[in-house]
Scaffold this motif. Structure first.
Motif, short mmCIF file in Angstrom:
data_model
loop_
_atom_site.label_atom_id
_atom_site.label_comp_id
_atom_site.label_asym_id
_atom_site.label_seq_id
_atom_site.Cartn_x
_atom_site.Cartn_y
_atom_site.Cartn_z
N ASN A 16 0.97 -1.23 0.07
CA ASN A 16 0.00 -0.08 0.02
C ASN A 16 0.97 1.03 0.09
OD1 ASN A 16 -1.16 2.31 1.41
ND2 ASN A 16 -3.14 1.12 1.84
N LEU A 17 0.78 2.05 -0.85
CA LEU A 17 1.51 3.30 -1.23
C LEU A 17 1.55 4.36 0.24
CD1 LEU A 17 3.30 5.11 -2.87
CD2 LEU A 17 1.09 6.18 -3.61
N LEU A 18 0.42 4.43 0.76
CA LEU A 18 0.14 5.21 1.94
C LEU A 18 0.07 4.79 3.37
CD1 LEU A 18 -2.47 7.61 0.20
CD2 LEU A 18 -0.06 8.20 0.40
N GLY A 19 0.35 3.47 3.39
CA GLY A 19 0.29 2.97 4.80
C GLY A 19 -1.11 2.70 5.50
N PHE A 20 -0.98 2.49 6.52
CA PHE A 20 -2.22 2.26 7.50
C PHE A 20 -2.31 3.20 8.87
CE2 PHE A 20 -1.86 -1.33 4.78
CZ PHE A 20 -3.28 -1.36 4.38
N TYR A 21 -3.39 3.40 9.43
CA TYR A 21 -3.27 4.16 10.67
C TYR A 21 -3.15 3.32 11.91
CZ TYR A 21 -5.36 7.02 14.33
OH TYR A 21 -5.60 8.01 15.44
N GLN A 22 -1.95 3.58 12.39
CA GLN A 22 -0.95 2.69 13.16
C GLN A 22 -1.88 2.20 14.38
OE1 GLN A 22 2.67 5.05 13.29
NE2 GLN A 22 3.66 3.19 12.21
N PRO A 23 -2.37 3.21 15.02
CA PRO A 23 -3.40 2.75 16.23
C PRO A 23 -4.27 1.97 16.06
CG PRO A 23 -2.82 4.98 16.10
CD PRO A 23 -2.52 4.90 14.65
N GLN A 24 -4.70 1.74 14.78
CA GLN A 24 -5.91 0.60 14.52
C GLN A 24 -5.29 -0.61 13.73
OE1 GLN A 24 -8.75 0.47 15.91
NE2 GLN A 24 -8.75 2.49 17.04
N HIS A 69 4.99 11.47 7.63
CA HIS A 69 6.15 11.33 6.87
C HIS A 69 7.27 10.38 7.28
CE1 HIS A 69 5.49 13.85 3.04
NE2 HIS A 69 4.40 13.35 3.36
N THR A 70 6.70 9.36 8.24
CA THR A 70 7.92 8.44 8.93
C THR A 70 7.79 7.15 8.17
OG1 THR A 70 6.55 7.74 10.61
CG2 THR A 70 8.02 9.86 10.70
N ASN A 71 9.11 6.39 8.08
CA ASN A 71 9.20 5.05 7.63
C ASN A 71 9.75 4.02 8.52
OD1 ASN A 71 10.22 7.14 5.00
ND2 ASN A 71 8.67 6.07 4.45
N SER A 72 9.32 4.49 9.79
CA SER A 72 9.99 3.34 10.82
C SER A 72 8.62 2.64 11.63
CB SER A 72 10.53 4.27 12.14
OG SER A 72 11.51 5.08 11.59
N SER A 73 8.99 1.28 11.76
CA SER A 73 8.02 0.28 12.27
C SER A 73 6.84 0.48 11.40
CB SER A 73 7.40 0.77 13.24
OG SER A 73 6.58 -0.23 13.96
N LEU A 74 7.26 -0.52 10.08
CA LEU A 74 6.27 -0.62 8.94
C LEU A 74 5.21 -1.59 9.44
CD1 LEU A 74 8.69 -0.71 5.94
CD2 LEU A 74 7.58 1.40 6.87
N PRO A 75 3.91 -1.37 8.90
CA PRO A 75 2.74 -2.27 9.18
C PRO A 75 3.14 -3.65 8.39
CG PRO A 75 2.12 -0.58 7.63
CD PRO A 75 3.49 -0.13 8.15
N ILE A 76 3.54 -4.47 8.80
CA ILE A 76 3.83 -5.80 8.22
C ILE A 76 2.99 -7.03 8.81
CG2 ILE A 76 5.50 -7.37 7.81
CD1 ILE A 76 6.14 -4.88 6.40
N LEU A 77 2.49 -7.70 7.60
CA LEU A 77 1.64 -9.00 8.15
C LEU A 77 2.26 -10.22 7.30
CD1 LEU A 77 -2.12 -8.87 8.68
CD2 LEU A 77 -1.13 -10.50 7.14
N LEU A 78 2.31 -11.49 7.78
CA LEU A 78 2.74 -12.31 6.74
C LEU A 78 1.72 -13.71 7.12
CD1 LEU A 78 4.63 -13.90 4.96
CD2 LEU A 78 5.89 -14.66 7.02
N ALA A 79 1.17 -14.13 6.07
CA ALA A 79 0.27 -15.15 6.14
C ALA A 79 0.65 -16.42 5.48
CB ALA A 79 -1.27 -14.69 5.72
N GLY A 80 0.38 -17.54 5.83
CA GLY A 80 0.46 -18.86 5.15
C GLY A 80 1.71 -19.24 5.06
N GLY A 81 2.08 -19.98 3.81
CA GLY A 81 3.32 -20.42 3.31
C GLY A 81 4.02 -21.53 4.40
N GLY A 82 3.40 -22.10 5.46
CA GLY A 82 3.98 -23.11 6.21
C GLY A 82 4.55 -22.82 7.54
N PHE A 83 4.53 -21.23 7.67
CA PHE A 83 5.03 -20.76 9.03
C PHE A 83 4.11 -21.21 10.10
CE2 PHE A 83 7.19 -18.39 5.52
CZ PHE A 83 8.59 -18.46 5.83
N LYS A 84 4.81 -20.93 11.37
CA LYS A 84 3.95 -21.36 12.43
C LYS A 84 3.47 -19.73 12.88
CE LYS A 84 4.37 -22.34 17.50
NZ LYS A 84 5.11 -23.12 18.41
N HIS A 85 2.17 -19.49 12.74
CA HIS A 85 1.48 -18.25 12.80
C HIS A 85 0.83 -18.22 14.14
CE1 HIS A 85 2.67 -16.85 9.12
NE2 HIS A 85 2.16 -17.89 8.32
N GLY A 86 0.12 -17.12 14.30
CA GLY A 86 -1.02 -16.82 15.36
C GLY A 86 -0.69 -15.83 16.28
N SER A 87 0.49 -14.96 16.06
CA SER A 87 1.08 -14.13 17.22
C SER A 87 1.25 -12.82 16.63
CB SER A 87 2.30 -14.71 17.91
OG SER A 87 3.29 -14.70 16.93
#
Length: 455
Positions: free
Chosen positions: A84-92, A397-415
């Protein structure tokens, strides 16, 4: 203008394209320009073929040559990257609690049924600055201007993975997005040489790539292009040998690596030729028309899922850019203006409507992958889905602590994993990317600014 010339030369090599001159530039001007800019780029010319070379220190001061691609057998793993070009509202977006027992904030609530299939990360970034411009490093970890001297330049995650795919799929990768909107078209995917990968700009174009067969006459012309083009390296072999005799040992090694990588591209073209005679799968529905990024988003997700399911590709990227316009939600202020909300609640509320919509259809995409059988599991089991942005807080206009999410792929998830973002224990986002590449089957111990694999 010279950068445009370089881009077209690179397309000649990488895509077997017909060479064309930039607007207003004659062949005489091109020759003069190449001569004037010899310190930036060298050329080999023979039999009507022009090949751009890396800058060689023996003859000029410049950057490192391209690194030879590693070839390993492909796996059944897939990789999808959504930005996403504009990121997400971090508190939510970020949960307040770490670990497995986190409470879903508003933007993650559409993903509730998938929480055991995904991981949210806090604290990951590329340690780059530049606001909107830094978003271009989302999948590479490296800004174009900083790529000089990096072992692999600013190649993006998807293109690095695509290097090992070969001819196993019709498309080594699919880059989907828009050429319009704020700050220009999509700039999320980059080749090893720093060239932007142009996106497929709408569902109609993506549908045609996946399901519409070329007319017989076009296939014949395509075969003729493969045969008439011949080998670029064979055409310039004499000039390359002559040039090599003038170089020191270090630059001869650079030249050899570069020409080897070009030969590898030619092998990829040969593999691509085999798909000319293979019919595409039957279309599951009528050809769609392009509307706008808001209305087209669910259809683009559906087509990506079909591309993975039919093995048209193993790698896809989707960038949701500035042409995701708020007017389709009956909101007067533009998306970009809302992202600079100034902490005004009315602006934040309107912004969250746009972001809710994006998360809703991302959740729908994960559901579609999970319901699709694939081998002994489902498509989500065998697909690493990266979701996020190179923008952290658009309002500041900051680029620190980016909103990142990883799904699937055989990894251990849920946290929800909270990682140190500063100091000696800082974990670069590229560590996660390196882990994804290794899971995909790339034999490498580095990517971008990585310091190791991600645990």
């Amino acid at each position: 203008m010279f950068r445009e010339l370089e881009r077209r030369l690179e397309l000649t090599v990488s895509q077997n394209a017909t060479f064309g001159l930039p607007h207003g530039l004659s062949w005489q001007s091109m020759a003069a320009l190449a001569s004037h800019s010899i310190r930036r780029r060298l050329f080999l010319k023979a039999a009507g073929t022009t090949l751009a070379l890396p800058v060689l220190d023996s003859l000029s001061s410049g950057a490192l040559a391209a690194v030879k691609a590693v070839k390993v057998p492909t796996r059944s793993q897939r990789l999808v990257s959504i930005g996403n070009l504009l990121g997400f509202y971090q508190p939510q977006f970020f949960p307040k609690q770490a670990g497995r027992d986190y409470e879903l904030p508003r933007l993650l609530k559409p993903l509730a049924e998938h929480r055991n299939d995904l991981t949210i990360y806090s604290g990951l970034d590329h340690a780059v600055k530049g606001g909107h411009f830094a978003v271009h490093s989302f999948l590479s970890g490296v800004l174009t201007m900083d790529a000089k001297g990096m072992p692999e330049g600013n190649i993006s995650l998807d293109q690095r993975a695509a290097e090992i795919v070969g001819g196993d799929t019709r498309f080594r990768s699919l880059t989907i997005g828009s050429e319009s909107g704020i700050h220009g078209g999509c700039q999320m995917c980059w080749t090893r040489s720093g060239t932007r990968v142009p996106p497929i700009s709408g569902p109609r174009e993506l549908f045609r790539k996946l399901f519409v067969n070329e007319p017989t006459s076009n296939l014949a012309k395509a075969r003729d292009r493969f045969r008439l083009k011949g080998s670029i390296l064979d055409a310039v072999h004499g000039d390359a040998t002559s040039l090599g005799n003038k170089l020191n040992q270090e630059d001869r090694s650079k030249l050899d690596e570069y020409l080897t990588s070009v030969r590898d591209v030619e092998k990829q073209l040969e593999l691509g030729e085999q798909w000319l005679a293979v019919p595409k799968p039957d279309a599951p529905f009528e050809e769609p028309r392009n509307r706008n990024m808001v209305d087209d988003l669910p259809l683009l997700y559906d087509l990506i899922a079909l591309a993975l399911q039919t093995d048209a590709t193993k790698i896809a990227t989707l960038e949701i850019g500035g042409d995701f316009e708020s007017r389709y939600f009956d909101i007067k202020k533009g998306y970009h203006a809302l992202s600079h909300h100034g902490k005004v609640q009315a602006n934040i509320d309107a912004l969250l409507k746009l972001e809710d919509y994006q998360m809703k259809h991302f959740a729908r995409f994960l559901g579609k992958l999970k319901r699709t059988e694939d081998g002994e599991g489902n498509l989500l089991d065998n697909t690493m889905v990266l979701f996020g942005s190179g923008m952290a807080n658009a309002n500041a206009h900051t680029n620190s602590s980016l909103p990142i999410l990883l799904a699937g792929g055989g990894f251990k998830h849920g946290s929800h994993k909270v990682l140190p973002s500063k100091g000696l224990n800082r974990v670069p986002l590229c560590n996660l990317y390196l882990t994804l590449l290794q899971q995909f089957g790339v034999k490498t111990d580095r990517f971008g600014t990585s310091t190791g694999t991600f645990v």
